[in-house]
Design an enzyme around this catalytic site. Structure first.
Site, short mmCIF file in Angstrom:
data_model
loop_
_atom_site.label_atom_id
_atom_site.label_comp_id
_atom_site.label_asym_id
_atom_site.label_seq_id
_atom_site.Cartn_x
_atom_site.Cartn_y
_atom_site.Cartn_z
N LYS A 123 6.26 -9.91 -6.10
CA LYS A 123 5.02 -10.69 -6.23
C LYS A 123 5.23 -11.76 -7.29
CE LYS A 123 0.07 -10.37 -7.17
NZ LYS A 123 -1.13 -9.53 -7.21
N ASP A 228 -11.68 -6.59 -8.74
CA ASP A 228 -11.55 -7.40 -7.53
C ASP A 228 -11.31 -6.44 -6.35
OD1 ASP A 228 -11.52 -9.75 -6.09
OD2 ASP A 228 -9.51 -10.36 -6.68
#
Ligand code: ADP
Ligand code: MG
Length: 358
Positions: A123, A228
């Site tokens: 990532k 989130d």
């Protein structure tokens, strides 16, 4: 958009990396690094340094300043990618990079493999992509540090995410196993599952719903709020097991807005289940009912990645943008433009550097 392109990695010599590393070090205090400073830091001769600079610029790992008032070059995201990948390769965490499997709001996700041909996920945090507006709006933030470093913010995001992954994985939470981190990049377990968003139908909807709500409660009982928690960041496998991803914005339940963040996480799941699966439940977690049982938030804060100033920088740039998926593509252009227009006075955000020129 910044894409990972490491085709040129193999053409870079040891000396080119030395100069690139010198760029990273000098970026602590300079957005645009003067050549004289590079020669000093890299301890290369003037001609050797000039040769490396020309190659690095050709590969777009550094970019010249277009302003007449300044000279020098700045490290690009591609340059930072090369430094991170080189470090991950040297440590044996990554040997080859495969397909891109995800492009999030603030990251690029690739499949990678190591020397033993095991598959992982890489990532790369690209925080500037959507945080431009939030940072721009926070005048104080840009006022004091005219050249806000997107690379620094991305690095903070990676450090935070890696720290949260570690503590949650070690405590039995369903998150990908973290493997390595360098600069703005992290390597973690590849999860063979789909984001809940793209799952067509679920066999036992109420079971998945209550597992997700229980997870929110369990995190909060341990002192943490995801922040989130939505259908993009929940992966569902064929056997209906759940994995939670995307953690850099996690906050402590002691955060001043903790109740709001927890309610938002809960509401995201309720709304999604109602819209997508026509599933409505009368039961959902309430902040006032959460009983703290342990303090993973304090443990992770004590890990050294969470000094008050780092948290403030990060939150200024990040928290505001959660849930805002619009304009992702346009924003990078604005950032580039903004950085060029922005006349640096040399007071960049301080970067704590892992790089050293031997
Ligand atoms: P962003 O912060 O940009 O939203 P995410 O961490 O949510 O990034 O990842 C974006 C997408 O990449 C996810 O929706 C998922 O499809 C994929 N992804 C991320 N991490 C993994 C992983 N460990 N295993 C499999 N897929 C992943
Ligand atoms: Mg995400």
């Amino acid at each position: 958009m910044v894409n990972l392109d490491i085709r040129n990695l193999r053409y870079l010599t040891k000396q080119d990396f030395r100069v690139l590393t010198a760029f990273e070090i000098a970026s602590k205090n300079h957005e645009y690094v003067p050549i004289e400073l590079l020669i000093k830091i890299s301890k290369c001769s003037q001609s050797a340094c000039a040769r490396s600079i020309s190659i690095l610029a050709q590969f777009k790992l550094i970019k010249p300043c277009v302003s007449r008032k300044e000279n020098g070059f700045r490290l690009t995201f591609a340059g930072a990618d090369h430094l991170a990948l080189k470090a991950l390769c040297n440590r044996g965490s990554v040997q080859s990079v495969g397909n891109q499997i995800g492009v999030g709001k603030e990251s690029d996700i690739y499949v990678v493999s190591n020397e033993s041909h095991e598959t992982f996920v890489l990532k790369l945090h690209r925080l500037g992509r959507t945080s431009f507006r939030a940072v721009k709006n926070t005048r104080d933030y840009l006022g004091k540090r005219k050249s806000a470093s997107w690379q620094y913010l991305s690095r903070l995001a990676a450090e935070r995410e890696f720290a949260y992954l570690r503590i949650l994985f070690d405590n039995g939470f369903p998150v990908p196993k973290p493997l390595d981190q360098s600069r703005h990049c992290i390597v973690m377990e590849f999860i063979d599952a789909y984001p809940l968003r793209s799952v067509g139908a679920i066999e036992n909807v109420s079971k998945v719903y209550s597992e997700l709500m229980q997870l929110i409660v369990r995190l909060a009982e341990n002192g943490l709020i995801h922040g989130d928690f939505n259908e993009f960041n929940i992966l569902l496998a064929d056997d209906a097991s759940i994995t939670i991803i995307d953690l850099p914005q996690m906050v402590s339940i002691d955060h001043k807005n903790a109740e709001e963040y927890l309610n938002r996480d809960v509401d995201c799941i309720r709304t999604f289940f109602e819209k997508k699966f026509r599933f409505k439940s009368e039961e959902w977690p309430k902040f006032s009912e959460i009983q703290r049982k342990s303090s993973l938030d304090r443990q992770v804060a004590a890990s050294g990645h969470f000094s008050a100033s780092k948290v403030r920088h990060y939150e200024d740039a990040r928290i505001e943008t959660i849930g805002d998926d619009s304009d992702v593509d346009n924003i990078q252009d604005n950032i580039e433009k903004h950085i060029v227009e922005d006349k640096s006075d040399g007071n960049c955000i301080e970067v704590e550097d892992e790089a050293t020129v031997p």
